[in-house]
Design a protein around this motif. Structure first.
Motif, PDB file in Angstrom:
ATOM      1  N   LEU A 170      -0.892   0.794  -3.027  1.00  0.00           N
ATOM      2  CA  LEU A 170       0.014  -0.086  -2.810  1.00  0.00           C
ATOM      3  C   LEU A 170       1.593  -0.202  -2.674  1.00  0.00           C
ATOM      4  N   VAL A 171       1.590   1.485  -2.860  1.00  0.00           N
ATOM      5  CA  VAL A 171       3.213   1.623  -2.926  1.00  0.00           C
ATOM      6  C   VAL A 171       2.936   1.459  -0.548  1.00  0.00           C
ATOM      7  N   ASP A 172       2.148   1.822  -0.233  1.00  0.00           N
ATOM      8  CA  ASP A 172       1.917   2.350   1.139  1.00  0.00           C
ATOM      9  C   ASP A 172       1.818   1.243   1.807  1.00  0.00           C
ATOM     10  N   ALA A 173       0.565   0.041   1.147  1.00  0.00           N
ATOM     11  CA  ALA A 173       0.631  -1.073   2.108  1.00  0.00           C
ATOM     12  C   ALA A 173       2.121  -2.224   1.553  1.00  0.00           C
ATOM     13  N   ALA A 174       2.704  -1.748   0.189  1.00  0.00           N
ATOM     14  CA  ALA A 174       3.975  -2.897   0.075  1.00  0.00           C
ATOM     15  C   ALA A 174       4.834  -2.288   1.018  1.00  0.00           C
ATOM     16  N   SER A 175       4.865  -1.174   1.861  1.00  0.00           N
ATOM     17  CA  SER A 175       6.040  -1.082   2.791  1.00  0.00           C
ATOM     18  C   SER A 175       5.759  -0.619   3.980  1.00  0.00           C
ATOM     19  N   GLY A 202       9.960  -6.571   4.721  1.00  0.00           N
ATOM     20  CA  GLY A 202      11.166  -6.239   4.783  1.00  0.00           C
ATOM     21  C   GLY A 202      12.365  -5.757   4.016  1.00  0.00           C
ATOM     22  N   THR A 203      13.704  -6.028   4.437  1.00  0.00           N
ATOM     23  CA  THR A 203      14.720  -5.603   3.564  1.00  0.00           C
ATOM     24  C   THR A 203      15.947  -6.598   3.354  1.00  0.00           C
ATOM     25  N   GLU A 204      15.174  -7.803   3.609  1.00  0.00           N
ATOM     26  CA  GLU A 204      16.330  -9.279   3.478  1.00  0.00           C
ATOM     27  C   GLU A 204      15.814  -9.729   1.878  1.00  0.00           C
ATOM     28  N   PRO A 205      16.067 -10.306   0.770  1.00  0.00           N
ATOM     29  CA  PRO A 205      16.069 -10.471  -0.025  1.00  0.00           C
ATOM     30  C   PRO A 205      14.660 -12.336   0.055  1.00  0.00           C
ATOM     31  N   GLY A 206      13.195 -11.846  -0.868  1.00  0.00           N
ATOM     32  CA  GLY A 206      12.605 -12.759  -0.722  1.00  0.00           C
ATOM     33  C   GLY A 206      11.544 -11.042   0.243  1.00  0.00           C
ATOM     34  N   GLU A 207      11.763 -10.478   0.987  1.00  0.00           N
ATOM     35  CA  GLU A 207      10.881  -9.899   1.464  1.00  0.00           C
ATOM     36  C   GLU A 207      10.557  -8.688   0.963  1.00  0.00           C
ATOM     37  N   ARG A 208      11.237  -7.871   0.374  1.00  0.00           N
ATOM     38  CA  ARG A 208      11.391  -6.588  -0.208  1.00  0.00           C
ATOM     39  C   ARG A 208       9.977  -6.690  -1.499  1.00  0.00           C
ATOM     40  N   TYR A 209      10.124  -5.299  -1.388  1.00  0.00           N
ATOM     41  CA  TYR A 209       8.686  -4.903  -2.078  1.00  0.00           C
ATOM     42  C   TYR A 209       9.920  -3.900  -3.604  1.00  0.00           C
TER      43      TYR A 209
END
Length: 267
Positions: free
Chosen positions: A142-147, A151-158
């Motif tokens: 899941l971490v690999d998939a989320a990465s 993205g890097t903006e708020p609302g796009e991060r994990y």
């Protein structure tokens, strides 16, 4: 001895052996099941009963299923129990949550590595003090998939970490409406201070069933990915936040994680 159980059909899910794959995605909402199943190949509904809607399709040549759990720990635990009895061994909860830690914005996804047992179902499975922890291999996928998908903006991060599992939605939203509201608020503040990422209702139960039902012969692996709809603590502080009802990135994350697990399991 008389019994209401049918050995050829699960009592609540109404599925039979062979109806589901070893990999299962677990949304709460029955209406979300066909939308997730549309991302599989040749997916078909295999059963529907009560809050349980089950589809099975394929990722590559591997059979994968989607089963709704309804709201809360008791119905989620029933689903996992009966899916295990039908041959499944790997589960990913995909759902929604309310952000708690101030780093979480609405739209962010959270990989739930463990869950606070602030509900009741897990206590029917695990002793007091034993943690409800996700399986490491599922969490890693899941971490690999989320990465890959974030993205890097708020609302796009994990984010990766501990979430809060509860029984009462309105205990969180309106604790003053409860006779034990001060206790609820005190515990909530403690979770906030400890860095709890988000609050939801099923992870602790699902993880607990997986822990107990694992055997040396058959490992049961559970994990979870949640979409934060908003952040309750940011709202309290009048801090910038975003509100969303779009959980597609979390769903795609779960699908991608299962693809990775299939590859790694074969490898």
């Amino acid at each position: 001895m008389a019994t209401i159980m049918n050995p050829n059909e699960r009592f609540h899910l109404k599925i039979k052996n062979g109806d589901v794959g070893r990999y299962v995605i677990l949304p709460g909402d029955p209406g979300r099941v066909p939308k997730i199943a549309a991302l599989l190949k040749d997916a078909k509904q295999v059963a529907q009963n009560r809050e349980y809607n089950i589809y099975t399709g394929f990722l590559g040549s591997e059979k994968v299923s989607v089963c709704s759990t309804g709201i809360g720990g008791p119905s989620a635990a029933i689903a996992v129990e009966e899916l295990i009895d039908s041959g499944a061994d790997t589960f990913i909860r995909v759902g929604t949550s309310g952000g708690v830690d101030l780093s979480v914005y609405g739209g962010d996804v959270i990989v739930a590595s463990a869950a606070i047992r602030a509900e009741g179902t897990s206590y029917e499975y695990l002793p007091q003090g034993y943690p409800a922890v996700a399986d490491f291999t599922v969490t890693s996928a899941l971490v690999d998939a989320a990465s890959e998908l974030s993205g890097t903006e708020p609302g796009e991060r994990y984010h990766v970490g501990v979430v809060h599992s509860k029984d009462s939605f309105y205990g969180e939203v309106n604790p003053d409406g409860s006779a034990v509201g001060e206790n609820i608020k005190s515990r909530w503040e403690s979770y906030f201070k400890c860095g709890c990422l988000a609050s939801e209702m099923e992870c602790a139960a699902i993880y607990s069933v997986g822990i107990v039902r694992s055997t040396p012969e058959k490992k049961i692996r559970c994990g979870g990915v949640l979409t934060a709809l908003w952040n309750a603590e940011r709202s309290k502080r009048n801090m910038p936040d975003s509100i969303t009802d779009d959980s597609r990135r979390g769903i795609v994350c779960a699908i991608r994680a299962i693809e990775l697990l299939i590859q790694r399991d074969k490898g």
